[in-house]
Design a protein around this motif. Sequence first.
Motif, short mmCIF file in Angstrom:
data_model
loop_
_atom_site.label_atom_id
_atom_site.label_comp_id
_atom_site.label_asym_id
_atom_site.label_seq_id
_atom_site.Cartn_x
_atom_site.Cartn_y
_atom_site.Cartn_z
N ALA A 49 0.80 -1.20 0.00
CA ALA A 49 0.00 0.00 0.00
C ALA A 49 0.84 1.25 0.00
O ALA A 49 1.82 1.37 0.70
CB ALA A 49 -0.86 -0.03 1.24
N GLY A 50 0.39 2.18 -0.81
CA GLY A 50 1.03 3.47 -0.80
C GLY A 50 2.36 3.50 -1.53
O GLY A 50 2.99 4.54 -1.60
N ALA A 51 2.77 2.36 -2.09
CA ALA A 51 4.07 2.33 -2.73
C ALA A 51 4.04 2.88 -4.15
O ALA A 51 5.05 3.21 -4.73
CB ALA A 51 4.61 0.90 -2.76
N SER A 52 2.82 2.97 -4.73
CA SER A 52 2.72 3.49 -6.07
C SER A 52 3.12 4.96 -6.09
O SER A 52 2.82 5.71 -5.18
CB SER A 52 1.29 3.33 -6.57
OG SER A 52 1.14 4.00 -7.80
N GLY A 65 1.92 -7.86 -1.16
CA GLY A 65 1.92 -7.14 0.11
C GLY A 65 0.77 -6.16 0.24
O GLY A 65 0.85 -5.20 1.01
N TRP A 66 -0.29 -6.39 -0.51
CA TRP A 66 -1.46 -5.50 -0.49
C TRP A 66 -1.95 -5.25 0.93
O TRP A 66 -2.15 -6.19 1.71
CB TRP A 66 -2.58 -6.13 -1.31
CG TRP A 66 -3.91 -5.42 -1.23
CD1 TRP A 66 -5.04 -5.85 -0.59
CD2 TRP A 66 -4.26 -4.16 -1.84
NE1 TRP A 66 -6.06 -4.94 -0.77
CE2 TRP A 66 -5.61 -3.90 -1.52
CE3 TRP A 66 -3.55 -3.23 -2.61
CZ2 TRP A 66 -6.27 -2.75 -1.95
CZ3 TRP A 66 -4.22 -2.09 -3.04
CH2 TRP A 66 -5.56 -1.86 -2.71
N ASN A 67 -2.12 -3.97 1.26
CA ASN A 67 -2.65 -3.56 2.55
C ASN A 67 -3.78 -2.58 2.27
O ASN A 67 -3.55 -1.41 1.97
CB ASN A 67 -1.53 -2.91 3.38
CG ASN A 67 -2.01 -2.46 4.75
OD1 ASN A 67 -3.18 -2.13 4.94
ND2 ASN A 67 -1.10 -2.44 5.71
N ALA A 68 -5.00 -3.08 2.32
CA ALA A 68 -6.16 -2.27 1.91
C ALA A 68 -6.32 -1.03 2.78
O ALA A 68 -6.69 0.04 2.29
CB ALA A 68 -7.42 -3.12 1.97
N ILE A 69 -6.06 -1.18 4.06
CA ILE A 69 -6.20 -0.03 4.96
C ILE A 69 -5.23 1.08 4.56
O ILE A 69 -5.61 2.24 4.38
CB ILE A 69 -5.93 -0.46 6.42
CG1 ILE A 69 -7.05 -1.39 6.93
CG2 ILE A 69 -5.77 0.77 7.33
CD1 ILE A 69 -8.38 -0.72 7.19
N GLU A 70 -3.98 0.71 4.39
CA GLU A 70 -2.96 1.71 4.09
C GLU A 70 -3.16 2.31 2.69
O GLU A 70 -3.04 3.53 2.51
CB GLU A 70 -1.57 1.06 4.20
CG GLU A 70 -0.43 2.04 4.30
CD GLU A 70 -0.55 3.04 5.46
OE1 GLU A 70 -1.14 2.67 6.50
OE2 GLU A 70 -0.07 4.18 5.32
N VAL A 227 -11.07 0.81 -2.46
CA VAL A 227 -10.66 -0.27 -3.36
C VAL A 227 -10.17 -1.44 -2.53
O VAL A 227 -9.44 -1.25 -1.53
CB VAL A 227 -9.51 0.21 -4.30
CG1 VAL A 227 -9.04 -0.93 -5.19
CG2 VAL A 227 -9.94 1.41 -5.13
N ASP A 228 -10.56 -2.65 -2.93
CA ASP A 228 -10.02 -3.84 -2.26
C ASP A 228 -10.19 -5.06 -3.19
O ASP A 228 -10.83 -4.94 -4.24
CB ASP A 228 -10.70 -4.07 -0.91
CG ASP A 228 -9.83 -4.91 0.04
OD1 ASP A 228 -8.73 -5.31 -0.36
OD2 ASP A 228 -10.29 -5.16 1.18
N PHE A 229 -9.65 -6.16 -2.77
CA PHE A 229 -9.71 -7.40 -3.56
C PHE A 229 -10.39 -8.49 -2.74
O PHE A 229 -10.16 -8.60 -1.53
CB PHE A 229 -8.30 -7.85 -3.96
CG PHE A 229 -7.60 -6.88 -4.88
CD1 PHE A 229 -7.69 -7.04 -6.26
CD2 PHE A 229 -6.91 -5.79 -4.37
CE1 PHE A 229 -7.07 -6.14 -7.11
CE2 PHE A 229 -6.28 -4.88 -5.22
CZ PHE A 229 -6.37 -5.06 -6.59
#
Length: 232
Positions: A49-52, A65-70, A227-229
């Motif tokens: 998350a947030g790395a983009s 490493g998906w972190n939906a909250i972050e 957004v989430d998966f």
Amino acid sequence: MSQHLTTPATRRTFLKHLAMAAGGAVLVPLVTSCTTEPAKTKTAAKSGAGASADPMAVPQSKPEGWNAIEYNKVRGNAGKIPKTYHASINGPDGVKKHLGKHLPYVPAVDAKLVPAGYLAIMWGDPKLGYTKHPNAAKSDANKAGHWYNWIEVRKATDGEAIAQKSEYATWPATGDVKAAGYLVEGEGDMAAEKGTHTIYLAKLPSDVKKGDLVRLHAHCLTHGEYVDFLTV
Ligand SMILES: [Fe+2]
């Protein structure tokens, strides 16, 4: 129809009005739009998350490493969550009562109640310690109302896939709940307990089958986009 999909030259957009026999009743769910989203129209986040580089970018496939909250916190602070809600999402209860409350989950619901080709969705999974998302009609205090007015489902792939959007024009449903795109947990009054028993019926894209991982991208009228998966 999907404003956030931005390649008109290769995009095919069309509307479908669907009618489906479901449990003896005729379901006429919402206006939905299908968009074929070609590969590489969006920059997927490379890692957690947030790395983009672009916090607004919506990944097509689930980043490692998906972190939906972050992810949603960063994207929300960048503009996809209203400024009036920033203190809440960034506060001490931000995860449980605000960000987690807006993340989708698949509730335990009698499969016979869910029409074929639809996914039952609620927001704020109590099993993860999140507050369940309430729903509220338009009022003097909140002229926009408080419910999810659209949900887009797309197969989680970097390849071409259909983005299927379901829209919810009003809450609570007047008349037939299922025809308006909803179910009610426990089959009671959908407005009871601040609308926390409302289940959304999101149309699945035709290229999604059971067991697939999908991306859910949805909009709460009061609190912005998330957004989430999820696995179907
Ligand atoms: Fe909300």
